[in-house]
Design an enzyme around this catalytic site. Sequence first.
Site, PDB file in Angstrom:
ATOM      1  N   ASP A  77      -0.893   6.252  -5.718  1.00  0.00           N
ATOM      2  CA  ASP A  77      -1.900   7.244  -6.065  1.00  0.00           C
ATOM      3  C   ASP A  77      -1.300   8.247  -7.038  1.00  0.00           C
ATOM      4  O   ASP A  77      -0.136   8.632  -6.901  1.00  0.00           O
ATOM      5  CB  ASP A  77      -2.369   7.994  -4.818  1.00  0.00           C
ATOM      6  N   HIS A  96      -0.882  10.986  -2.659  1.00  0.00           N
ATOM      7  CA  HIS A  96      -2.209  10.656  -2.153  1.00  0.00           C
ATOM      8  C   HIS A  96      -3.033  11.903  -1.920  1.00  0.00           C
ATOM      9  O   HIS A  96      -4.229  11.921  -2.201  1.00  0.00           O
ATOM     10  CB  HIS A  96      -2.091   9.868  -0.847  1.00  0.00           C
ATOM     11  N   GLU A 112      -4.153   4.210  -8.386  1.00  0.00           N
ATOM     12  CA  GLU A 112      -5.408   4.871  -8.006  1.00  0.00           C
ATOM     13  C   GLU A 112      -5.433   6.294  -8.539  1.00  0.00           C
ATOM     14  O   GLU A 112      -4.541   7.094  -8.259  1.00  0.00           O
ATOM     15  CB  GLU A 112      -5.591   4.888  -6.492  1.00  0.00           C
ATOM     16  N   HIS A 143       0.825  -1.200   0.000  1.00  0.00           N
ATOM     17  CA  HIS A 143       0.000   0.000   0.000  1.00  0.00           C
ATOM     18  C   HIS A 143       0.868   1.261   0.000  1.00  0.00           C
ATOM     19  O   HIS A 143       1.592   1.517   0.956  1.00  0.00           O
ATOM     20  CB  HIS A 143      -0.903  -0.022   1.248  1.00  0.00           C
ATOM     21  N   GLU A 159       0.577  -0.620  -4.667  1.00  0.00           N
ATOM     22  CA  GLU A 159      -0.479   0.357  -4.926  1.00  0.00           C
ATOM     23  C   GLU A 159       0.124   1.748  -4.797  1.00  0.00           C
ATOM     24  O   GLU A 159       1.007   1.973  -3.964  1.00  0.00           O
ATOM     25  CB  GLU A 159      -1.623   0.174  -3.917  1.00  0.00           C
TER      26      GLU A 159
END
Length: 246
Positions: A36, A49, A109, A7, A34
């Site tokens: 962003d 993020h 993301e 993450h 993962e």
Amino acid sequence: MKTIFAHRGVSSLAPENTLSAIKLCVDYQVRWFECDIDILQDDTIVLSHDSTLDRCTNRSGTLFELNRQDLERIDAGSWFSDEYRGEPIPTLEQLIALMNQYQLNANIEIKSGDVSAEVCRRLLAGLDCALNQLDDGREYIISSFNPMLLAEFKRLRPQARVACLFENHTLNDDWYVIMEWTGAEYIHPQNEGLTQQQVQRFKSKGYQVNVWTVNAKDRANQLFNWGVDGIFTDFPQNFLSKYQED
């Protein structure tokens, strides 16, 4: 196959959404991470993020106010530890190069965007272009909390696998309509409050289920026993031996 997603990279050992955090996946043999993405004023796409700089850099202010040349003056690592002093905010191009170099796979993301619809369109177009630079064999999932962005990206890049993100309080009876509308292959629900019955409903509709953010080993084990396909965790290094291969 059960999948462990690092993450924001291995964010318990290095500053989140940095190349250093993602490179640590190689050390711990974690194949998926993962991250962003968001966009700067000059259309440079970066890993972040937050839409502001305050939490994870030495600066304050809005991310969108920046241009590419501003990045070299921003420290995105010293907040985490002295070891990462001077760590830069990475660009999407740098991320793609790192994925190719180390043969890593990514859940990217798309942040929902709070500037304008046109800026969101530029973000989607830039992401679509960048993904063309991935080597054959590299895998990716594109996720977002914003189903409109996902539906538009799926239209732009039909071959992309996309995932709808849901917080517990937004996982209402219309979840299936949202999934159908976006053309998503994955559902990414919040860990807190998720039940076995919900997981069974998702699986019965043919969706793959990846849960965020799971840091407790016993909860991860429970979710996998329920049929969950993957988890996002800040501690991927703790799951290596059991879930590296299945």
